[in-house]
Design a protein around this motif. Structure first.
Motif, PDB file in Angstrom:
ATOM      1  N   ALA A  45       0.808  -1.144   0.053  1.00 58.76           N
ATOM      2  CA  ALA A  45      -0.029   0.063   0.019  1.00 58.76           C
ATOM      3  C   ALA A  45       0.825   1.237   0.187  1.00 58.76           C
ATOM      4  O   ALA A  45       1.782   1.353   0.740  1.00 58.76           O
ATOM      5  CB  ALA A  45      -0.885  -0.058   1.169  1.00 58.76           C
ATOM      6  N   ASP A  48       0.082   7.242   2.763  1.00 55.68           N
ATOM      7  CA  ASP A  48      -0.961   8.305   2.717  1.00 55.68           C
ATOM      8  C   ASP A  48      -0.601   9.668   2.494  1.00 55.68           C
ATOM      9  O   ASP A  48       0.503  10.149   3.052  1.00 55.68           O
ATOM     10  CB  ASP A  48      -1.957   8.515   4.013  1.00 55.68           C
ATOM     11  N   TYR A  49      -1.297  10.336   1.635  1.00 53.75           N
ATOM     12  CA  TYR A  49      -0.672  11.782   1.201  1.00 53.75           C
ATOM     13  C   TYR A  49      -0.784  12.760   2.431  1.00 53.75           C
ATOM     14  O   TYR A  49      -0.050  13.875   2.117  1.00 53.75           O
ATOM     15  CB  TYR A  49      -1.692  12.172   0.210  1.00 53.75           C
ATOM     16  N   THR A 189     -14.160   5.319   6.878  1.00 52.95           N
ATOM     17  CA  THR A 189     -13.606   5.420   5.695  1.00 52.95           C
ATOM     18  C   THR A 189     -13.983   4.164   4.593  1.00 52.95           C
ATOM     19  O   THR A 189     -14.112   4.371   3.388  1.00 52.95           O
ATOM     20  CB  THR A 189     -12.036   5.485   5.870  1.00 52.95           C
ATOM     21  N   LYS A 195     -19.059   6.032  -1.679  1.00 52.16           N
ATOM     22  CA  LYS A 195     -17.880   5.827  -2.119  1.00 52.16           C
ATOM     23  C   LYS A 195     -16.982   6.170  -1.141  1.00 52.16           C
ATOM     24  O   LYS A 195     -16.937   6.916  -0.267  1.00 52.16           O
ATOM     25  CB  LYS A 195     -17.336   6.566  -3.275  1.00 52.16           C
ATOM     26  N   SER A 197     -13.705   6.706   1.286  1.00 51.62           N
ATOM     27  CA  SER A 197     -12.679   7.527   1.110  1.00 51.62           C
ATOM     28  C   SER A 197     -10.974   6.850   1.380  1.00 51.62           C
ATOM     29  O   SER A 197     -10.174   7.657   1.987  1.00 51.62           O
ATOM     30  CB  SER A 197     -12.982   8.811   2.008  1.00 51.62           C
ATOM     31  N   ILE A 198     -11.120   6.075   1.029  1.00 55.95           N
ATOM     32  CA  ILE A 198     -10.065   4.897   1.057  1.00 55.95           C
ATOM     33  C   ILE A 198      -9.673   4.288  -0.124  1.00 55.95           C
ATOM     34  O   ILE A 198     -10.371   3.752  -0.635  1.00 55.95           O
ATOM     35  CB  ILE A 198      -9.730   4.167   2.056  1.00 55.95           C
ATOM     36  N   SER A 199      -8.316   4.505  -0.732  1.00 53.81           N
ATOM     37  CA  SER A 199      -8.177   3.794  -2.430  1.00 53.81           C
ATOM     38  C   SER A 199      -8.137   2.372  -2.105  1.00 53.81           C
ATOM     39  O   SER A 199      -7.904   1.721  -1.131  1.00 53.81           O
ATOM     40  CB  SER A 199      -6.928   4.382  -2.909  1.00 53.81           C
ATOM     41  N   ALA A 200      -8.440   1.567  -3.266  1.00 51.58           N
ATOM     42  CA  ALA A 200      -8.559   0.356  -3.159  1.00 51.58           C
ATOM     43  C   ALA A 200      -7.176  -0.630  -2.971  1.00 51.58           C
ATOM     44  O   ALA A 200      -7.349  -1.477  -2.118  1.00 51.58           O
ATOM     45  CB  ALA A 200      -9.001  -0.192  -4.745  1.00 51.58           C
ATOM     46  N   ASN A 201      -5.985   0.157  -3.187  1.00 50.72           N
ATOM     47  CA  ASN A 201      -4.720  -0.644  -2.932  1.00 50.72           C
ATOM     48  C   ASN A 201      -4.497  -0.478  -1.291  1.00 50.72           C
ATOM     49  O   ASN A 201      -3.686  -1.065  -1.015  1.00 50.72           O
ATOM     50  CB  ASN A 201      -3.708  -0.226  -3.704  1.00 50.72           C
TER      51      ASN A 201
END
Length: 252
Positions: A45, A48-49, A189, A195, A197-201
């Protein structure tokens, strides 16, 4: 409705045999999920930004926090069955779940404190989510304390069960505290409507860890119920026949 299966499951020998068959499969399913969650969360993963690599504690904190609530709810349901129907299996479930649930609650609090330091600048804040989670830990410890304080195992299970039933009101408070009060703790999240608020990866390792934790939790509970059953039923024929090589378990 045919309730034969329910009465059969309530039989200590039947439940013990079922748990003996299920336990290896549950553990075998948990291990690869946990391995993928660890590798995916810690290495695959992306950072985080906003939080950088500090966010990776989510892969332990979130499953532990979720299981702290799930465990208490399961314990309260078992307590209801134990109090109403006086089922020995349900009493054993209350005894088995309490220390495991307390451990996951303590893990959720400790990882939350470690996560809170870089995010909030302090290990602890009297935030609604943190405070209600701490109350949950005290409730678990209260159930354990009642079990240890009463000499008779069945009376102890009923007393602890009543506390578990009363304390279950704290579960929705913990869950909805972020929405009901102005909380420092971030909201959902993954499970929120719409949707995530966390990306799939990032999400897939988290879901894998959560499911792996659940299965490990289930395996631990099954084994602890078996151990509690053996202690309570140590003087019965089915235990002597099953463990004929263990004469010390023949009863007092």
């Amino acid at each position: 409705m045919n309730w034969v299966w329910f009465h059969r499951l309530a039989s200590p020998p039947s439940f013990f045999a079922l748990a003996e068959r299920l336990s290896p499969w549950v553990l075998a399913a948990a291990i690869p999920l946990l391995l993928y969650g660890v590798v995916g969360g810690l290495w695959l993963a992306p950072a985080d930004y906003q939080q950088g690599d500090a966010f990776r504690i989510i892969y332990v904190h979130v499953p532990a926090a979720w299981l702290s609530l799930f465990g208490y709810t399961a314990m309260a349901l078992a307590a209801i069955v134990a109090v109403i129907w006086r089922m020995k299996i349900a009493e054993c479930a209350v005894v088995a779940i309490a220390p495991v649930g307390a451990s996951f609650t303590a893990l959720a609090l400790m990882t939350g404190m470690l996560w809170g330091k870089p995010m909030w600048g302090a290990y602890w804040a009297w935030d609604a989510r943190l405070t209600s989670e701490l109350v949950l830990l005290f409730l678990y410890l209260g159930v354990i304390g009642l079990q240890q304080a009463v000499a008779d195992s069945r009376a102890a299970a009923r007393a602890a069960g009543l506390l578990a039933i009363v304390g279950v009101i704290n579960v929705p408070i913990v869950h909805y505290s972020v929405e009901w009060w102005n909380s420092l703790h971030q909201g959902s999240t993954v499970s929120k409507i719409g949707k995530p608020s966390i990306s799939a990866n990032m999400a897939w390792p988290l879901l894998s860890m959560t499911l792996g934790f659940m299965l490990f939790f289930g395996w631990t509970i099954l084994r602890r119920i078996q151990a509690e059953l053996l202690w309570r039923e140590r003087g019965t024929r089915w235990v002597r026949e099953r463990f004929v090589s263990l004469p010390e378990m023949s009863g007092d």
